[in-house]
Design a protein around this motif. Sequence first.
Motif, PDB file in Angstrom:
ATOM      1  N   TYR A 191       0.834   1.302   1.202  1.00 22.54           N
ATOM      2  CA  TYR A 191       0.553   1.482  -0.215  1.00 22.54           C
ATOM      3  C   TYR A 191      -0.102   0.211  -0.724  1.00 22.54           C
ATOM      4  O   TYR A 191       0.480  -0.874  -0.650  1.00 22.54           O
ATOM      5  CB  TYR A 191       1.846   1.756  -0.978  1.00 22.54           C
ATOM      6  CG  TYR A 191       1.656   2.140  -2.427  1.00 22.54           C
ATOM      7  CD1 TYR A 191       1.434   3.460  -2.786  1.00 22.54           C
ATOM      8  CD2 TYR A 191       1.715   1.187  -3.435  1.00 22.54           C
ATOM      9  CE1 TYR A 191       1.281   3.830  -4.123  1.00 22.54           C
ATOM     10  CE2 TYR A 191       1.557   1.535  -4.774  1.00 22.54           C
ATOM     11  CZ  TYR A 191       1.335   2.865  -5.110  1.00 22.54           C
ATOM     12  OH  TYR A 191       1.175   3.213  -6.437  1.00 22.54           O
ATOM     13  N   ASN A 192      -1.337   0.320  -1.211  1.00 24.45           N
ATOM     14  CA  ASN A 192      -2.078  -0.850  -1.699  1.00 24.45           C
ATOM     15  C   ASN A 192      -1.744  -1.085  -3.173  1.00 24.45           C
ATOM     16  O   ASN A 192      -2.188  -0.345  -4.048  1.00 24.45           O
ATOM     17  CB  ASN A 192      -3.573  -0.618  -1.507  1.00 24.45           C
ATOM     18  CG  ASN A 192      -4.450  -1.747  -2.052  1.00 24.45           C
ATOM     19  OD1 ASN A 192      -5.636  -1.556  -2.236  1.00 24.45           O
ATOM     20  ND2 ASN A 192      -3.880  -2.912  -2.311  1.00 24.45           N
ATOM     21  N   ILE A 219       3.599  -2.352   2.014  1.00 23.75           N
ATOM     22  CA  ILE A 219       2.853  -2.580   0.776  1.00 23.75           C
ATOM     23  C   ILE A 219       1.846  -3.685   1.050  1.00 23.75           C
ATOM     24  O   ILE A 219       2.190  -4.739   1.593  1.00 23.75           O
ATOM     25  CB  ILE A 219       3.775  -2.992  -0.382  1.00 23.75           C
ATOM     26  CG1 ILE A 219       4.617  -1.803  -0.848  1.00 23.75           C
ATOM     27  CG2 ILE A 219       2.969  -3.544  -1.559  1.00 23.75           C
ATOM     28  CD1 ILE A 219       5.642  -2.149  -1.911  1.00 23.75           C
ATOM     29  N   PHE A 220       0.593  -3.416   0.708  1.00 20.68           N
ATOM     30  CA  PHE A 220      -0.470  -4.420   0.815  1.00 20.68           C
ATOM     31  C   PHE A 220      -0.833  -4.876  -0.589  1.00 20.68           C
ATOM     32  O   PHE A 220      -1.152  -4.066  -1.453  1.00 20.68           O
ATOM     33  CB  PHE A 220      -1.689  -3.827   1.534  1.00 20.68           C
ATOM     34  CG  PHE A 220      -2.996  -4.514   1.222  1.00 20.68           C
ATOM     35  CD1 PHE A 220      -3.129  -5.889   1.340  1.00 20.68           C
ATOM     36  CD2 PHE A 220      -4.117  -3.778   0.831  1.00 20.68           C
ATOM     37  CE1 PHE A 220      -4.327  -6.524   1.053  1.00 20.68           C
ATOM     38  CE2 PHE A 220      -5.321  -4.395   0.554  1.00 20.68           C
ATOM     39  CZ  PHE A 220      -5.428  -5.770   0.652  1.00 20.68           C
ATOM     40  N   GLU A 278      -9.659   6.224  -0.109  1.00 25.35           N
ATOM     41  CA  GLU A 278     -10.403   5.354  -1.016  1.00 25.35           C
ATOM     42  C   GLU A 278      -9.770   3.977  -0.925  1.00 25.35           C
ATOM     43  O   GLU A 278      -8.677   3.822  -0.356  1.00 25.35           O
ATOM     44  CB  GLU A 278     -10.382   5.866  -2.466  1.00 25.35           C
ATOM     45  CG  GLU A 278      -9.040   5.727  -3.163  1.00 25.35           C
ATOM     46  CD  GLU A 278      -9.054   6.250  -4.607  1.00 25.35           C
ATOM     47  OE1 GLU A 278      -9.817   7.196  -4.900  1.00 25.35           O
ATOM     48  OE2 GLU A 278      -8.279   5.709  -5.430  1.00 25.35           O
ATOM     49  N   SER A 279     -10.451   2.974  -1.456  1.00 26.05           N
ATOM     50  CA  SER A 279      -9.900   1.619  -1.425  1.00 26.05           C
ATOM     51  C   SER A 279     -10.233   0.923  -2.731  1.00 26.05           C
ATOM     52  O   SER A 279     -10.915   1.483  -3.604  1.00 26.05           O
ATOM     53  CB  SER A 279     -10.476   0.827  -0.241  1.00 26.05           C
ATOM     54  OG  SER A 279     -11.816   0.434  -0.519  1.00 26.05           O
ATOM     55  N   HIS A 280      -9.783  -0.318  -2.856  1.00 25.39           N
ATOM     56  CA  HIS A 280     -10.078  -1.063  -4.075  1.00 25.39           C
ATOM     57  C   HIS A 280     -11.564  -1.377  -4.203  1.00 25.39           C
ATOM     58  O   HIS A 280     -12.025  -1.764  -5.283  1.00 25.39           O
ATOM     59  CB  HIS A 280      -9.255  -2.359  -4.125  1.00 25.39           C
ATOM     60  CG  HIS A 280      -9.748  -3.427  -3.197  1.00 25.39           C
ATOM     61  ND1 HIS A 280      -9.354  -3.505  -1.875  1.00 25.39           N
ATOM     62  CD2 HIS A 280     -10.621  -4.457  -3.384  1.00 25.39           C
ATOM     63  CE1 HIS A 280      -9.937  -4.541  -1.305  1.00 25.39           C
ATOM     64  NE2 HIS A 280     -10.714  -5.128  -2.186  1.00 25.39           N
ATOM     65  N   MET A 311      -3.734   4.195   4.678  1.00 20.65           N
ATOM     66  CA  MET A 311      -3.555   3.345   3.495  1.00 20.65           C
ATOM     67  C   MET A 311      -4.056   4.095   2.261  1.00 20.65           C
ATOM     68  O   MET A 311      -5.031   4.838   2.333  1.00 20.65           O
ATOM     69  CB  MET A 311      -4.314   2.027   3.636  1.00 20.65           C
ATOM     70  CG  MET A 311      -4.136   1.089   2.435  1.00 20.65           C
ATOM     71  SD  MET A 311      -5.028  -0.483   2.617  1.00 20.65           S
ATOM     72  CE  MET A 311      -6.735   0.074   2.398  1.00 20.65           C
ATOM     73  N   MET A 312      -3.400   3.855   1.142  1.00 20.71           N
ATOM     74  CA  MET A 312      -3.755   4.498  -0.122  1.00 20.71           C
ATOM     75  C   MET A 312      -3.583   3.501  -1.249  1.00 20.71           C
ATOM     76  O   MET A 312      -2.556   2.827  -1.332  1.00 20.71           O
ATOM     77  CB  MET A 312      -2.844   5.705  -0.338  1.00 20.71           C
ATOM     78  CG  MET A 312      -3.110   6.502  -1.588  1.00 20.71           C
ATOM     79  SD  MET A 312      -1.728   7.656  -1.933  1.00 20.71           S
ATOM     80  CE  MET A 312      -0.556   6.546  -2.742  1.00 20.71           C
ATOM     81  N   PRO A 313      -4.567   3.368  -2.168  1.00 18.42           N
ATOM     82  CA  PRO A 313      -4.408   2.422  -3.273  1.00 18.42           C
ATOM     83  C   PRO A 313      -3.575   2.987  -4.415  1.00 18.42           C
ATOM     84  O   PRO A 313      -3.495   4.203  -4.622  1.00 18.42           O
ATOM     85  CB  PRO A 313      -5.853   2.179  -3.728  1.00 18.42           C
ATOM     86  CG  PRO A 313      -6.566   3.449  -3.405  1.00 18.42           C
ATOM     87  CD  PRO A 313      -5.913   3.959  -2.138  1.00 18.42           C
TER      88      PRO A 313
END
Length: 449
Positions: A15-16, A43-44, A267-269, A300-302
Amino acid sequence: MPSKQPSFPQGPRIYNLFPTLLGPVERWTERLPEIARMGFDWIFVNPFHLPGESGSLYAVKDYDRLHPTLRGDSNGDDDSNDDERLRAFTAAASDAGISVMMDLVVNHTAIDSDLVTEHPDWYVHDDGSVHSPSATDLDDPEIVTVWEDLAELDYSERPEREAVIDFFSEVIRHYIDLGFRGFRCDAAYQLPGKVWQVLIERAREAAPETQFFAETLGAPPDDIEQLRPAGFDALFNSAKWWDFRADWLLDQYQSFRDLAPSIAFPESHDTARLADESDGDSRESRFWYLFAAVFSTGVMMPIGYELGFRRRLHVVETRPEHWEEPSFDIRDFIGRVNAMKAETPILNEEGAQERFTAVDEPVVGLLRRSPRQAQHSAVLINPSFKEGQEYSRDHLIEILDCDADQLQEITPAFSDAAEGTSADAAAGDNPTSAIHLPPRSLRIFIANH
């Protein structure tokens, strides 16, 4: 989440947490129960350090101080409790069964960092001036973007390199002491693999369980290949941009799966919000998260993806007041996907993967074989936005080389109202042998031999 500790290695479910969207570190802790309930085990956190004048999270001015927004309104200039704030968060995350990784930016600093004046010999220089990194547009080489707020560190083989490595080794050790158990290495391909090897070995001397995740998106293959001796635990892949037809993603997967397992994301940041691109279509967000989860070892998911946030995350501008009203809520679906992944050995390793359907077929089929156990998986994908499709169950059994009673579907229900595995998709199956695939859907099958 699984009821007992699995007997096989787990791929990271990340989890971003974008720090400046939530604000003070104490608010990060408030999100932990929800993140745990969705089945994430990592958590990132993007850079949370004091930035330079540009305000970009990735233009780090001081690695020992928190971004003022993350201290709260009343003590934005008080850095005396920065370490305690972070240590309390990582301890609370650990109590919730979640490890925390931080963004590790070591290829550059802010141009106005004290390190530039204190150690000018650590940097790349152009005609006497500190060099700012740049990037050339792949489609138009005449377009060059220069990040003037950044100063590029010099990792060429020379005596000064050892001092830079020593500095960042201490940064890593400091955050290990604060409870961080992983590091997402920004633009990892821009550093020599030998440098990463030293940084990683030193970190594991302090904490053997520490993991390193290489960000290599868009890097030339040779730049990724030179990271092979470094010892990375995972790298990020480009599944988000696949059109479900071209060969490049599977070629990339095959080329580097023995270097390190990979992590996919919907998706990402750094990308636009999928909910914005799809005009709030929750099925599209479900489709892409499920694909990311089954394609590779990690997912990973933001933050905000689960609630259909539409505003793009911004490394300079994003603040707590940009928290949005949800477009939808797919938290239960995310939890079902993560539980499926956590319980299925083949989905937690980078097994050999190939397409078993022709490029021009409407259904895309991916077969994955475990190198360590007698389990295979097959994913059937219907990328069409409008047309439902069918696939022969008998042919799928042949592909998986199993008996009919060995074929097991593990697809989580797309609909929160549906009970049981893949209830909404299976309802459309032909009673003879056809597997029904609604528009923009996946169905996942495994066979244990």
